[in-house]
Design an enzyme around this catalytic site. Structure first.
Site, PDB file in Angstrom:
ATOM      1  N   GLU A 116      42.724 -21.425   1.733  1.00 25.55           N
ATOM      2  CA  GLU A 116      42.874 -21.098   0.143  1.00 25.55           C
ATOM      3  C   GLU A 116      41.723 -20.703   0.273  1.00 25.55           C
ATOM      4  O   GLU A 116      41.758 -19.584  -1.169  1.00 25.55           O
ATOM      5  CB  GLU A 116      43.042 -22.351  -0.323  1.00 25.55           C
ATOM      6  N   GLU A 136      49.547 -28.577   4.719  1.00 25.38           N
ATOM      7  CA  GLU A 136      50.283 -29.848   4.106  1.00 25.38           C
ATOM      8  C   GLU A 136      51.492 -30.623   3.696  1.00 25.38           C
ATOM      9  O   GLU A 136      51.316 -31.671   3.664  1.00 25.38           O
ATOM     10  CB  GLU A 136      49.448 -28.664   2.078  1.00 25.38           C
TER      11      GLU A 136
END
Length: 259
Positions: A116, A136
Site C-alpha cells: 500500500e 489481508e
C-alpha cells in the site's frame, strides 16, 4: 533517524529508508507516525523536489503492518484499528497527496501495508527478487487503501484476484500488470532508482508538480471537464518557463528555480 526511519535531504532529493530490517521493515506505529511527519514536511519544503523511499537491507521494502504490535494492542483491549478513524492521518494518504514526485525502490518483499505504501508513490522500481501481495484476506484485515488504489493501477479482474486470493506475485508479474514500472537486478536497484530521480530533477519542477496535480484531480473526470480545471502550480507564467525557452535558444541546460 527517528521512529524506525532514516530521513535525509541531499541535492533536492528527500531520502526515506524504513530501517527495521530485523522485522522486515514492518510498519509499526512509530514508523507510520514518522512517515506522516516526514511527508508533510517534504511537501512544504522548497528544497525538496523529489522523494525516494526504500527499505533497509535486501530482504524487504516492508512486510506491512507490524502484526506483533497489533496483537499486543488487541491483547491490551485497545480499540480496533479502523483505517480512517484514527487520531493521526493515514500515512498512505499523506504520501499519495505529497505534491512532489515520489519513487519507491522495492528491494524485497512489499506485502500488505508495505505494498500500500508503494502504491501511494507515483513510480515503483522493483528488484528482481521482490515479492508483492495484499494478504489481508488471510488475516481478517481490510486493505482499505489497497482496495481503492489497486483497481486504479491494474486491470479490474487482476485487482479482484489479488485482493480475494491474497496471493503473492513476483516482480515480473507485477510489471506485466503495470503494478511496477521497471524490474532490475537487486544489485542495480539503488543506482537505477537514483538515476531515475536525477532524470526528474533535470526537468522543470513546477511542470512535474502540475502533472501530478492534473492526474490526481482529473483521473475520473470527462475530458471536457478535466481540461478546464484550474490546477496549480501554473508553469506557464513561471520564471522557469522563461528560463526553459531561453536555455533552448541558447543551447544550454536550464537552471530551474521552481519559481
Amino acid at each position: 533517524m527517528t521512529g524506525g526511519l532514516r530521513v535525509e535531504v541531499r541535492d533536492r532529493v528527500g531520502y526515506v529508508t524504513i530501517d527495521r530490517p530485523e522485522r522486515r521493515n514492518a510498519l509499526g506505529s512509530d514508523v507510520m507516525a514518522g512517515l506522516v511527519e516526514t511527508f508533510v514536511r517534504f511537501d512544504a519544503d522548497d528544497d525538496v523536489w523529489a522523494v525516494l523511499i526504500t527499505g533497509a537491507g535486501d530482504q524487504a521494502f516492508s512486510a506491512g503492518r507490524d502484526l506483533k504490535e497489533l496483537a499486543g494492542h488487541d491483547a491490551a483491549g485497545g480499540p480496533p484499528p479502523s483505517p480512517m478513524r484514527q487520531p493521526l492521518r493515514n500515512p498512505f494518504e499523506v504520501v499519495l497527496e505529497c505534491r512532489k514526485p515520489t519513487v519507491a525502490a522495492l528491494n524485497g518483499w512489499a506485502m500488505g501495508g508495505g505494498l500500500e505504501l508503494a502504491m501511494a508513490c507515483d513510480v515503483r522500481i522493483a528488484a528482481d527478487t521482490a515479492k508483492l501481495g495484499l494478504p489481508e484476506a488471510l488475516r481478517g484485515m481490510g486493505a482499505n487503501f489497497g482496495s481503492v488504489m489497486l483497481p486504479r493501477l491494474v486491470p479490474l479482474g487482476v485487482a479482484y484476484d489479488l485482493l480475494y486470493s491474497g496471493r503473492t506475485i513476483d516482480a515480473e508479474e507485477a510489471a506485466r500488470w503495470g503494478l511496477v514500472n521497471r524490474v532490475v537486478p537487486l544489485g542495480e536497484l539503488a543506482a537505477t532508482a537514483e538515476e531515475y530521480v536525477r532524470v526528474l530533477l533535470a526537468n522543470a519542477p513546477l511542470t512535474i508538480r502540475r502533472y501530478k496535480a492534473v492526474i490526481q484531480s482529473s483521473l475520473h473526470q470527462a475530458p471536457a471537464a478535466a481540461l478546464r480545471l484550474d490546477v496549480r502550480p501554473d508553469p506557464y507564467s513561471s520564471e522557469d518557463r522563461v528560463e526553459g525557452v531561453r536555455a533552448f535558444a541558447e543551447k544550454r541546460a536550464p537552471q530551474w528555480r521552481a519559481r
